[in-house]
Design an enzyme around this catalytic site. Structure first.
Site, PDB file in Angstrom:
ATOM      1  N   ARG A  22       0.897  -0.739   0.105  1.00  0.00           N
ATOM      2  CA  ARG A  22      -0.142   0.345  -0.178  1.00  0.00           C
ATOM      3  C   ARG A  22       0.960   1.444   0.041  1.00  0.00           C
ATOM      4  O   ARG A  22       0.560   2.159   1.017  1.00  0.00           O
ATOM      5  CB  ARG A  22      -0.921   0.353   1.262  1.00  0.00           C
ATOM      6  CG  ARG A  22      -2.289  -1.466   1.011  1.00  0.00           C
ATOM      7  CD  ARG A  22      -2.568  -1.121   0.605  1.00  0.00           C
ATOM      8  NE  ARG A  22      -3.992  -1.984   0.181  1.00  0.00           N
ATOM      9  CZ  ARG A  22      -4.247  -2.918   0.371  1.00  0.00           C
ATOM     10  NH1 ARG A  22      -3.289  -4.165  -0.056  1.00  0.00           N
ATOM     11  NH2 ARG A  22      -4.892  -3.784   0.423  1.00  0.00           N
ATOM     12  N   SER A  45     -10.416  -1.318   4.056  1.00  0.00           N
ATOM     13  CA  SER A  45      -9.762  -1.205   5.382  1.00  0.00           C
ATOM     14  C   SER A  45      -9.399  -0.190   5.414  1.00  0.00           C
ATOM     15  O   SER A  45      -8.520   0.551   4.684  1.00  0.00           O
ATOM     16  CB  SER A  45      -8.573  -1.949   4.707  1.00  0.00           C
ATOM     17  OG  SER A  45      -8.759  -3.256   4.012  1.00  0.00           O
ATOM     18  N   GLU A  70      -4.747   3.167   6.640  1.00  0.00           N
ATOM     19  CA  GLU A  70      -4.234   3.078   5.210  1.00  0.00           C
ATOM     20  C   GLU A  70      -5.157   4.000   4.429  1.00  0.00           C
ATOM     21  O   GLU A  70      -4.948   3.807   3.572  1.00  0.00           O
ATOM     22  CB  GLU A  70      -4.665   1.642   5.058  1.00  0.00           C
ATOM     23  CG  GLU A  70      -4.414   1.107   3.845  1.00  0.00           C
ATOM     24  CD  GLU A  70      -5.796   0.604   2.628  1.00  0.00           C
ATOM     25  OE1 GLU A  70      -5.210   0.467   1.684  1.00  0.00           O
ATOM     26  OE2 GLU A  70      -6.799   0.555   2.506  1.00  0.00           O
TER      27      GLU A  70
HETATM   28  N1  EPU Z   1      -9.630 -11.157  10.614  1.00  0.00           N
HETATM   29  C1  EPU Z   1     -10.336 -11.400  12.257  1.00  0.00           C
HETATM   30  N2  EPU Z   1     -10.844 -10.659  12.356  1.00  0.00           N
HETATM   31  C2  EPU Z   1     -11.219  -9.784  10.806  1.00  0.00           C
HETATM   32  C3  EPU Z   1     -11.609  -9.470  10.094  1.00  0.00           C
HETATM   33  C4  EPU Z   1     -10.194 -10.826   9.956  1.00  0.00           C
HETATM   34  O1  EPU Z   1     -10.156 -12.245  12.529  1.00  0.00           O
HETATM   35  O2  EPU Z   1     -12.521  -8.468  11.366  1.00  0.00           O
HETATM   36  C5  EPU Z   1      -8.708 -12.040  10.467  1.00  0.00           C
HETATM   37  C6  EPU Z   1      -8.859 -13.032   9.600  1.00  0.00           C
HETATM   38  O3  EPU Z   1      -9.896 -14.422   9.837  1.00  0.00           O
HETATM   39  C7  EPU Z   1      -7.911 -13.947   8.892  1.00  0.00           C
HETATM   40  C8  EPU Z   1      -6.861 -12.492   8.700  1.00  0.00           C
HETATM   41  O4  EPU Z   1      -7.502 -11.644   9.756  1.00  0.00           O
HETATM   42  O5  EPU Z   1      -7.067 -14.916   9.629  1.00  0.00           O
HETATM   43  C9  EPU Z   1      -6.928 -11.818   7.842  1.00  0.00           C
HETATM   44  O6  EPU Z   1      -8.180 -11.341   7.071  1.00  0.00           O
HETATM   45  P1  EPU Z   1      -8.602 -10.879   6.130  1.00  0.00           P
HETATM   46  O7  EPU Z   1      -7.759 -12.200   4.566  1.00  0.00           O
HETATM   47  O8  EPU Z   1     -10.058 -11.150   5.764  1.00  0.00           O
HETATM   48  O9  EPU Z   1      -7.762  -9.864   5.101  1.00  0.00           O
HETATM   49  P2  EPU Z   1      -7.542  -8.246   5.908  1.00  0.00           P
HETATM   50  O10 EPU Z   1      -6.354  -8.871   5.958  1.00  0.00           O
HETATM   51  O11 EPU Z   1      -8.715  -8.023   6.809  1.00  0.00           O
HETATM   52  C10 EPU Z   1      -6.416  -7.602   3.400  1.00  0.00           C
HETATM   53  C11 EPU Z   1      -6.278  -6.124   2.778  1.00  0.00           C
HETATM   54  C12 EPU Z   1      -8.229  -6.121   1.344  1.00  0.00           C
HETATM   55  C13 EPU Z   1      -7.764  -7.322   1.341  1.00  0.00           C
HETATM   56  C14 EPU Z   1      -7.728  -9.034   1.900  1.00  0.00           C
HETATM   57  C15 EPU Z   1      -7.854  -9.464   0.887  1.00  0.00           C
HETATM   58  C16 EPU Z   1      -5.146  -4.699   3.811  1.00  0.00           C
HETATM   59  C17 EPU Z   1      -5.758  -3.142   4.539  1.00  0.00           C
HETATM   60  N3  EPU Z   1      -6.826  -4.865   4.040  1.00  0.00           N
HETATM   61  O12 EPU Z   1      -7.796  -7.558   4.184  1.00  0.00           O
HETATM   62  O13 EPU Z   1      -8.030  -4.992   1.446  1.00  0.00           O
HETATM   63  O14 EPU Z   1      -9.421  -7.282   0.741  1.00  0.00           O
HETATM   64  O15 EPU Z   1      -6.610  -8.554   2.822  1.00  0.00           O
HETATM   65  O16 EPU Z   1      -6.312 -10.499   0.493  1.00  0.00           O
HETATM   66  O17 EPU Z   1      -4.257  -4.777   3.874  1.00  0.00           O
HETATM   67  C18 EPU Z   1      -8.370  -2.481   1.280  1.00  0.00           C
HETATM   68  O18 EPU Z   1      -7.330  -2.139   1.631  1.00  0.00           O
HETATM   69  O19 EPU Z   1      -9.168  -1.426   1.066  1.00  0.00           O
HETATM   70  C19 EPU Z   1      -8.781  -4.405   1.313  1.00  0.00           C
HETATM   71  C20 EPU Z   1     -10.444  -3.993   1.349  1.00  0.00           C
END
Ligand code: EPU
Length: 359
Positions: free
Chosen positions: A168, A256, A352
């Site tokens: 990012r 995010s 972010e």
């Molecule tokens: N998790 C939780 N609780 C929550 C959310 C997530 O425990 O409420 C855990 C999930 O179970 C998982 C881990 O955290 O083990 C990661 O969660 P997830 O795969 O949903 O992805 P994220 O890290 O929350 C990132 C990006 C998203 C992107 C997803 C998929 C960032 C800041 N966010 O989210 O990007 O869609 O991965 O690749 O890097 C965005 O930038 O606006 C965005 C939505």
């Protein structure tokens, strides 16, 4: 060649958080020349005003009215620059909607962006923000970025390696912040579909969808087997996003809100000793990426509200506007979460989303 200049412009429709704010001026332009000429004229009349370039407003939070000029690109066009047996170079206007381009690219048999499907925003903003999802970042497929200096109208080309891309992050968000308007992005896309499926859950979701006999993806599509697969992957990604992320049309949000923090391996090991199930991912030499959503959920914030601002109940990384929130309301919630997560886990979350000050 056209520009539109609006004074005292309402920004409600220009930010997915649904914040009611105004800008002193809003300038929309559809060509590099139009931008340069109009900016020069505005400068002659009003002097130097602060400037902010936006895309679809899907990654920013207005903390109040904006006292300067908001720039918005309407530069369109998709141009095939060159083609080999294996790949294409395609130049895309910064004002094109990124997801529309992804859909178009798949139809042409140009691959590499499927995992970025449905991320809101324009192509120019995607290159600035280095958008990413499901194991792909847009910098993986960027060849070159073109921009115009907001100071003197000169044009500049950056090869991908000159863009300072990271998680990012880009040079356009750092040392060049506010200095250039991105006008075109050239993508290097493959003619061979090589799906990136390492993100947890993707393979299973694809198998499930394939087994649906009435899947709209497998019906009526005349393309090659490759193209069919890429369409399927795109559809699966779209389904996952729709299931997890709130639709800004229904509930204001900017995806995010925080970045996933990158910490030292020692720090991650300390936390893992206390929380063995904590999600964590390698992030280069001696570094580990943590899941901000998980940290926020563990801190008890998932689904919680603070006035009209809330933490989404399906994805704790997303802050939402329950209706009528100001930028300050969302910021208050952001700060409360940051403080709490820092106290519990010793990790400071960084937004972010771009916070836009009113001064
Ligand atoms: N998790 C939780 N609780 C929550 C959310 C997530 O425990 O409420 C855990 C999930 O179970 C998982 C881990 O955290 O083990 C990661 O969660 P997830 O795969 O949903 O992805 P994220 O890290 O929350 C990132 C990006 C998203 C992107 C997803 C998929 C960032 C800041 N966010 O989210 O990007 O869609 O991965 O690749 O890097 C965005 O930038 O606006 C965005 C939505």
């Amino acid at each position: 060649m056209r520009t539109d200049l609006t004074f005292d412009a309402p920004l409600l429709e220009l930010n997915t958080f649904g914040i009611q704010a105004k800008a002193r001026m809003l300038l929309t332009y559809d060509s590099e020349t139009a931008l340069c000429e109009r900016l020069a004229a505005i400068r002659r009349q009003y002097g130097n005003l602060p400037m902010l370039h936006i895309g679809c407003g899907s990654n920013l939070l207005f903390l109040g009215d904006y006292p300067g000029i908001i720039l918005k690109s309407a530069i369109k066009g998709i141009r095939l620059l060159s083609e080999t047996q294996d790949e294409v170079l395609v130049e895309v206007g910064a004002g094109e909607v990124c997801d529309d381009f992804i859909a178009y690219a798949i139809q042409q048999g140009w691959f590499g962006m499927e995992n970025l499907s449905l991320i809101p925003g324009q192509v120019g903003a995607a290159a600035v923000q280095n958008i990413g999802a499901y194991g792909v970042e847009v910098c993986d497929v960027i060849h070159e970025v073109k921009g115009i200096s907001l100071e003197d109208g000169s044009t500049h080309l950056w090869k991908r390696d000159e863009c300072g891309y990271g998680y990012r992050q880009s040079i356009f968000k750092a040392e060049l912040r506010g200095k250039y308007a991105i006008t075109y992005v050239t993508f290097r896309l493959s003619k061979h579909f090589q799906p990136k499926l390492q993100y947890g859950g993707l393979v299973k979701a694809i198998e499930e969808r394939k087994s649906l006999s009435n899947s709209p993806v497998s019906e009526g599509w005349g393309g090659s087997e490759n193209t069919l697969s890429a369409m399927l992957l795109r559809q699966v990604i779209i389904d996952i996003r729709r299931a997890k992320l709130p639709d800004p049309k229904e509930q204001g949000n900017a995806g995010s809100f925080f970045k996933n923090p990158i910490v030292t391996k020692e720090k991650a090991d300390q936390l893992l000793a206390d929380y063995p199930t904590m999600p964590h991912y390698p992030a280069g030499e001696g570094k580990v990426k943590l899941a901000a959503g998980w940290l926020i959920e563990q801190a008890g914030w998932k689904g919680k509200s603070l006035g009209p601002a809330a933490v989404h109940d399906r994805q704790a990384l997303v802050l939402v506007n329950k209706g009528g929130a100001t930028g300050a309301d969302i910021q208050k919630l952001c700060e409360a979460i940051r403080k709490d997560v820092a106290e519990r886990f010793g990790t400071l979350l960084e937004p972010e989303v771009n916070l836009v000050n009113n001064s």
